[in-house]
Design an enzyme around this catalytic site. Structure first.
Site, short mmCIF file in Angstrom:
data_model
loop_
_atom_site.label_atom_id
_atom_site.label_comp_id
_atom_site.label_asym_id
_atom_site.label_seq_id
_atom_site.Cartn_x
_atom_site.Cartn_y
_atom_site.Cartn_z
N GLU A 1 0.88 -1.17 0.00
CA GLU A 1 0.00 0.00 0.00
C GLU A 1 0.92 1.21 0.00
OE1 GLU A 1 -1.93 2.90 -0.05
OE2 GLU A 1 -1.56 2.84 2.10
N CYS B 1 -1.85 9.07 2.34
CA CYS B 1 -1.66 8.52 1.00
C CYS B 1 -2.87 8.81 0.13
CB CYS B 1 -1.36 7.02 1.06
SG CYS B 1 -2.57 6.08 1.98
#
Length: 435
Positions: free
Chosen positions: A186, A220
């Site tokens: 991720e 993110c």
């Protein structure tokens, strides 16, 4: 039972943990509380999911045979987390790994070790009460120079889950791949919001401003690019500048209720912010708001900045790059097809959204020719995700999935089983093999 009790222990200490996340990482207290709530939520989700670790039953082509697949624990899961979500991402991974029957080794960011220590302290009592060895949930605090490549290379750890930059992910994936281990990656995002001429601008601006400046742009999923229809471009730009102007007095101590934007995590993050602003202007970008560093008694750490709005072109190198800071690049589009192309024309593929009341535009954005991101929303910003959905993205974001949906499968090994109860040998595809 154990996962449920871990969730209850976290709930009991939610206020203190939220405070600690804010204190150590720098996000505002409300966001710190929200992050702890994510851990509580994933515990509840995992408890329910533990009864749904289902395989499929298939009809065999051979008479009196039965086929099915099932999932077994993968063993040891290495979890590497980032500073920006110092506790929630551990929860996403560790709770699913726990219901899968795995042991976890957690390597938290060396920038936020105190939060990790607190978590281990809190869950230890739940383990003791159930006679679960403390070593089911392990933690090692070390810089990557001490525990990094050697951690990824250890063949005893079949799965490594990494949350971090694309560069870190590529390094870990290369090392793990050489030993044919598995990874959940991720990684970075470069998330865009398409603002249609059919958008509800009130709702849009609320979402966009939070997406761009929440957590000081250190998610993110933070909004990095605004792709605005040319007919409303000037209106949106003016309203964005006005909204950012209102935020100037709301930058400060993240533990105080009046502030909405806290500091960047450290001096390196500030320098990355300053360098990005300088570089994009040299490329032709126009700084229309913010982009400066704050100083004075109100900003004692020296890591506070004014969130920036920059007019830019999508092809600029800095626009193609993820700067982990509150910088949003704005640009125009004329057709929905052009907007989708701009959304997709970056190396990363994590989160994306479109604000529109036009059904055709929304469906095009969500279609196979639409957004190429792992997350695609309509009338909902890029930042923030519910634990019920699998979280992750494509391309340089790594392709991994954490948290909800059927993400539990990544923490287990899959096995196909065939049972012959015919009393005879029968080969597949009707093959005969007499000897």
């Amino acid at each position: 039972m154990v996962v449920h009790q871990i969730g209850e222990a976290l709930r009991k200490h939610k206020a203190e943990l939220g405070y600690l996340v804010s204190l150590e990482m720098g996000k505002i207290y409300e966001e710190g509380l929200g992050e702890v709530q994510e851990m509580i939520d994933i515990c509840e989700f995992a408890v329910g999911q533990s009864r749904l670790l289902n395989g499929a039953t298939m009809h065999s082509e051979r008479p009196f045979h039965r086929m099915y697949d099932q999932y077994h624990p993968i063993g040891i899961v290495g979890v590497i987390t980032s500073f920006n979500f110092p506790v929630a991402v551990w929860g996403w991974n560790a709770m699913l790994a726990a219901i899968a029957g795995d042991v976890v080794i957690w390597k938290p960011s060396s920038k936020t070790p105190i939060c990790a220590l607190a978590i281990q302290k809190i869950i230890a009592e739940a383990l003791r009460q159930n006679n679960v060895p403390e070593g089911v949930f392990n933690m090692i605090i070390a810089k990557s120079s001490v525990l990094g490549d050697n951690f990824a290379a250890d063949r005893r750890i079949p799965l490594i889950s990494v949350t971090g930059s694309t560069e870190v992910g590529k390094r870990v994936a290369t090392i793990v791949g050489k030993r044919l281990g598995k990874t959940i990656l991720e990684l970075g995002g470069n998330n865009a919001v398409i603002i249609s001429k059919h958008a509800d601008l009130e709702m849009t601006l609320q979402s966009v401003v939070f997406g761009a400046v929440g957590t000081a742009g250190q998610r993110c999923t933070s909004t990095r690019r605004l792709i605005i229809h040319e007919s409303i471009y000037e209106t949106v730009k003016e309203r964005m500048v006005a909204a950012y102007g209102n935020l100037l007095t709301r930058i400060g101590d993240p533990l105080k209720k009046d502030f909405l934007v806290g500091p960047l995590v450290d001096e390196t993050a500030v320098q990355n912010f300053v360098n990005a602003i300088d570089t994009v202007q040299k490329e032709g970008g126009k700084l229309i708001f913010g982009g400066t560093r704050l100083s004075g008694s109100k900003y004692p750490s020296g890591n506070y900045v004014v969130p920036a709005i920059v007019e830019a072109e999508n092809h600029y190198s800095m626009v193609q790059h993820e700067t982990f800071a509150p910088i949003v690049y704005i640009m125009k589009y004329s057709s929905i097809e052009e907007a989708i192309d701009l959304n997709n024309q970056v190396p990363q593929g994590l989160s994306s959204c479109i604000f529109t009341e036009n059904l055709v535009e929304a469906e095009k954005f969500l279609s196979e020719t639409g957004s190429d991101c792992g997350i695609a929303n309509v009338n909902l910003g890029t930042s923030g995700a519910e634990i019920g959905g699998a979280f992750g993205g494509e391309k340089d974001t790594g392709g991994g999935r954490e948290s909800g949906s059927d993400a539990w499968k990544a923490y287990m090994r899959r096995q196909t089983n065939t049972i012959n109860f015919s009393g005879k040998t029968a080969l597949a595809q009707g093959i005969t093999f007499d000897f």
